[in-house]
Design a protein around this motif. Structure first.
Motif, PDB file in Angstrom:
ATOM      1  N   ASP A  11      26.754  21.849 -81.904  1.00 53.90           N
ATOM      2  CA  ASP A  11      25.409  21.624 -82.262  1.00 53.90           C
ATOM      3  C   ASP A  11      24.624  20.723 -81.262  1.00 53.90           C
ATOM      4  N   ALA A  12      23.775  19.830 -81.827  1.00 54.13           N
ATOM      5  CA  ALA A  12      22.590  19.353 -80.846  1.00 54.13           C
ATOM      6  C   ALA A  12      23.164  18.208 -79.897  1.00 54.13           C
ATOM      7  N   ALA A  13      23.854  17.210 -80.257  1.00 55.32           N
ATOM      8  CA  ALA A  13      24.641  16.424 -79.397  1.00 55.32           C
ATOM      9  C   ALA A  13      25.509  16.852 -78.474  1.00 55.32           C
ATOM     10  N   GLY A  14      26.412  17.682 -79.036  1.00 56.88           N
ATOM     11  CA  GLY A  14      27.482  18.203 -78.158  1.00 56.88           C
ATOM     12  C   GLY A  14      26.924  19.164 -76.971  1.00 56.88           C
ATOM     13  N   MET A  15      26.226  20.243 -77.573  1.00 55.77           N
ATOM     14  CA  MET A  15      25.470  21.267 -76.566  1.00 55.77           C
ATOM     15  C   MET A  15      24.384  20.495 -75.720  1.00 55.77           C
ATOM     16  N   SER A  42      23.767  24.992 -81.566  1.00 61.77           N
ATOM     17  CA  SER A  42      22.463  24.513 -80.875  1.00 61.77           C
ATOM     18  C   SER A  42      21.491  24.938 -81.880  1.00 61.77           C
ATOM     19  N   TYR A  43      21.637  24.610 -83.218  1.00 60.21           N
ATOM     20  CA  TYR A  43      20.517  25.095 -84.244  1.00 60.21           C
ATOM     21  C   TYR A  43      20.064  23.816 -84.816  1.00 60.21           C
ATOM     22  N   SER A  44      18.866  24.235 -85.676  1.00 63.10           N
ATOM     23  CA  SER A  44      18.285  23.365 -86.268  1.00 63.10           C
ATOM     24  C   SER A  44      18.458  23.174 -87.827  1.00 63.10           C
ATOM     25  N   ALA A  45      19.486  22.324 -87.932  1.00 59.92           N
ATOM     26  CA  ALA A  45      19.878  22.205 -89.323  1.00 59.92           C
ATOM     27  C   ALA A  45      18.728  21.645 -90.167  1.00 59.92           C
ATOM     28  N   ILE A  63      18.069  28.994 -84.089  1.00 63.46           N
ATOM     29  CA  ILE A  63      18.907  28.885 -83.308  1.00 63.46           C
ATOM     30  C   ILE A  63      18.144  28.598 -81.989  1.00 63.46           C
ATOM     31  N   ALA A  64      18.518  27.467 -81.283  1.00 64.01           N
ATOM     32  CA  ALA A  64      18.029  27.108 -79.882  1.00 64.01           C
ATOM     33  C   ALA A  64      18.446  27.958 -78.737  1.00 64.01           C
ATOM     34  N   ARG A  65      19.888  27.991 -78.615  1.00 60.12           N
ATOM     35  CA  ARG A  65      20.595  28.298 -77.646  1.00 60.12           C
ATOM     36  C   ARG A  65      21.870  29.244 -78.245  1.00 60.12           C
ATOM     37  N   THR A  66      22.220  30.288 -78.077  1.00 66.62           N
ATOM     38  CA  THR A  66      23.222  30.995 -78.376  1.00 66.62           C
ATOM     39  C   THR A  66      24.587  30.769 -77.708  1.00 66.62           C
ATOM     40  N   PRO A  67      25.851  31.006 -78.270  1.00 61.04           N
ATOM     41  CA  PRO A  67      26.985  30.903 -77.566  1.00 61.04           C
ATOM     42  C   PRO A  67      26.886  31.506 -76.210  1.00 61.04           C
ATOM     43  N   GLU A  68      26.355  32.930 -76.169  1.00 61.56           N
ATOM     44  CA  GLU A  68      26.230  33.714 -74.792  1.00 61.56           C
ATOM     45  C   GLU A  68      25.509  33.001 -73.873  1.00 61.56           C
ATOM     46  N   GLU A  69      24.385  32.382 -74.125  1.00 64.36           N
ATOM     47  CA  GLU A  69      23.465  31.702 -73.400  1.00 64.36           C
ATOM     48  C   GLU A  69      24.329  30.502 -72.693  1.00 64.36           C
ATOM     49  N   HIS A  70      24.898  29.960 -73.486  1.00 66.39           N
ATOM     50  CA  HIS A  70      25.643  28.643 -72.978  1.00 66.39           C
ATOM     51  C   HIS A  70      26.846  28.993 -71.999  1.00 66.39           C
ATOM     52  N   ARG A  71      27.373  30.189 -72.381  1.00 65.76           N
ATOM     53  CA  ARG A  71      28.435  30.802 -71.553  1.00 65.76           C
ATOM     54  C   ARG A  71      28.027  31.359 -70.366  1.00 65.76           C
ATOM     55  N   ALA A  72      26.696  31.791 -70.284  1.00 58.87           N
ATOM     56  CA  ALA A  72      26.128  31.952 -69.034  1.00 58.87           C
ATOM     57  C   ALA A  72      25.792  31.098 -68.041  1.00 58.87           C
ATOM     58  N   ARG A  73      25.840  29.663 -68.563  1.00 55.99           N
ATOM     59  CA  ARG A  73      25.572  28.439 -67.818  1.00 55.99           C
ATOM     60  C   ARG A  73      26.993  27.845 -67.310  1.00 55.99           C
ATOM     61  N   GLY A 307      18.425  15.076 -86.221  1.00 61.25           N
ATOM     62  CA  GLY A 307      18.541  15.720 -85.057  1.00 61.25           C
ATOM     63  C   GLY A 307      17.815  15.138 -83.795  1.00 61.25           C
ATOM     64  N   THR A 308      16.485  14.364 -84.205  1.00 65.64           N
ATOM     65  CA  THR A 308      16.094  13.846 -82.963  1.00 65.64           C
ATOM     66  C   THR A 308      17.094  12.981 -82.331  1.00 65.64           C
ATOM     67  N   HIS A 309      17.753  11.954 -83.075  1.00 66.76           N
ATOM     68  CA  HIS A 309      18.500  11.212 -82.327  1.00 66.76           C
ATOM     69  C   HIS A 309      19.775  11.923 -81.616  1.00 66.76           C
ATOM     70  N   ALA A 310      20.247  12.955 -82.356  1.00 64.68           N
ATOM     71  CA  ALA A 310      21.394  13.754 -81.688  1.00 64.68           C
ATOM     72  C   ALA A 310      21.073  14.492 -80.430  1.00 64.68           C
ATOM     73  N   ASN A 311      19.892  14.922 -80.221  1.00 66.34           N
ATOM     74  CA  ASN A 311      19.581  15.534 -78.946  1.00 66.34           C
ATOM     75  C   ASN A 311      19.137  14.551 -77.764  1.00 66.34           C
ATOM     76  N   LYS A 312      18.755  13.284 -78.112  1.00 63.09           N
ATOM     77  CA  LYS A 312      18.676  12.221 -77.223  1.00 63.09           C
ATOM     78  C   LYS A 312      19.796  11.719 -76.918  1.00 63.09           C
TER      79      LYS A 312
END
Length: 459
Positions: A11-15, A42-45, A63-73, A307-312
């Motif tokens: 989710d937020a911090a990891g991805m 990468s979703y908004s809990a 969902i901000a970014r799907t697994p497929e979008e992450h894999r494309a990177r 979530g604000t902290h996690a993304n930072k």
């Protein structure tokens, strides 16, 4: 040979960490493998209550970014895979494929990021695992609750707990035309406010038709012959329920870290330095709801799952993992929520928190309106402010009101971060026009009154 980065938690911090690291280093320099045990990344809990309440679509919209979008990177993202063991000495993790017969395998790493999140509190009460009882932390949890609501034979809901999650879920259930009872152990709902401000929330919830029972000690979830929740019992009464939602807060999900001997704080969250590196470990970082963060006002670490902290955290971790430099300095404890049209916000310390760290303070509470009183539909707003005795340093602000109240807390959050006194705040150059604010903004009115209280208190 490329360095190997393993990220636990999608989710937020990891991805955010994985994505930032990938922006800074290509796959030839850094191979990234990420594990996520759920169905989504990468979703908004924070959006789950509004999905449950029918205010927003889901789950795709959250969902901000799907697994497929992450894999494309070029991130090797392994979904429905749960990490079960950390072997820090050998630099590897063991993971189990949840949808592949439980097959287990080891993955080696040079650098490790722990972003395992938090888990809803689920006290060991009779019936707590019954069908129809739901915690709400992930999109999978939200979908399971919606399925239960859709299939529910009745329209009675009991929410256990009246913190942010409990209050937001109460609103969601009201929007679904449920009769909602909120059971809370506290003197007032919203323990993130002082009791006098929580009392205003309680009055508003009752006015919205939400039955709010204070000082309620839940003893069991009662079930029917089919093992489904039918009521919640307290020491004093029983409350019928076709669905039960747990809103008692969360705890850091750090079982893996604890088993590996990593340092934990008083709340059970991982302890890190300013770079989000786990203390005492050169190549292990952690972020998001599984860590404790430095409270800049209180001067110690505490668990603040947002979530604000996690993304930072993720941005900081990703930069450092990739060989750059970034720090996360800490927080002042800002949060905002709402129940129907009532907005609830706080930043800094509550009274009991200030006492706990040895601060002496004055408090003031003012009533104003969210825009000029003569402008149509002006609504009342209450602002409570804490200031340190003698110095006048701002210590905390709480706001309860209608439209336009909640986000005013950001003024105080900036003032706290800057270490301002309440007297300095009085002359802040805030925006003014009758549709948006009285000529003296309510936060500045509170600062004026707090300044007078500091002077009256003397040395």
């Amino acid at each position: 040979m490329a360095e190997r980065l393993v990220v636990i938690g999608g989710d937020a911090a990891g991805m955010a960490a994985a994505s930032q690291a990938r922006r800074l280093k290509g796959p030839g320099e850094l191979a990234i493998t990420a594990f996520e045990r759920g169905h989504f990344t990468s979703y908004s809990a924070c959006g789950i209550p509004y999905w449950v309440g029918g205010k927003v679509d889901g789950p795709a919209a959250l969902i901000a970014r799907t697994p497929e979008e992450h894999r494309a990177r070029t991130i090797d993202l392994r979904m429905r895979t749960e990490v079960t063991e950390l072997d820090l000495e050998r630099g590897r993790v063991r993971a189990r494929a949840l949808d592949d017969g439980g097959r287990e395998s080891w993955t080696d790493f040079d650098k490790l990021v722990l972003a395992t999140g938090a888990r809803p509190l689920r006290p060991p009460l009779p019936g707590i695992e019954a069908r129809g009882v739901h915690g709400v932390q992930t999109l999978d949890d939200g979908r399971a609750l919606i399925d239960t609501l859709t299939a529910s034979p009745g329209r009675r809901a009991v929410v256990i707990g009246a913190g942010y999650i409990g209050v937001e879920m109460a609103e969601a259930l009201v929007h679904r035309d449920y009769a909602v009872t909120v059971l809370d152990r506290g003197e007032q709902p919203m323990s993130t406010l002082d009791p006098d401000m929580g009392a205003r929330v309680h009055a508003a919830m009752c006015g919205l038709g939400i039955e709010t029972v204070r000082r309620a000690v839940v003893t069991a979830v009662l079930t029917d012959d089919e093992g489904r929740a039918r009521a919640v019992a307290t020491e004093d009464a029983e409350y019928p329920a076709d669905v039960v939602v747990l809103g008692m807060g969360v705890r850091p999900e750090t079982a893996l870290a604890e088993a590996a001997g990593l340092p934990l704080g008083e709340s059970g969250g991982l302890l890190t330095d300013l770079s989000m590196r786990v203390r005492g470990r050169e190549n292990v970082w952690a972020g998001g709801d599984c860590v404790e963060v430095l409270d800049l006002v209180a001067g110690h670490t505490r668990h603040l799952p947002l979530g604000t902290h996690a993304n930072k955290h993720g941005q900081v971790i990703g930069a450092n993992v990739a060989g750059g430099y970034a720090t996360f300095p800490g927080v002042v404890g800002t949060a905002v929520s709402k129940v129907c049209d009532l907005e609830i916000a706080r930043t800094g310390l509550l009274e009991h928190q200030a006492r706990a760290v040895g601060l002496e303070f004055v408090t003031v509470t003012i009533e104003s309106t969210h825009h000029a009183g003569y402008y149509p539909k002006a609504r009342p707003m209450h602002v409570k402010m804490l200031a340190e005795r003698r110095t006048g340093r701002l210590l905390g602000v709480q706001i309860v009101g209608r439209e336009g109240a909640g986000k005013r807390v950001d003024i105080a959050a900036v003032a706290l971060t800057a270490g301002m006194t309440v007297e300095q705040m009085i002359m802040l150059d805030l925006g003014y026009a009758p549709p948006f604010s009285p000529v003296w903004d309510p936060v500045l009115v509170a600062a004026r009154k707090a300044t007078a209280a500091v002077r009256a208190a003397g040395v």
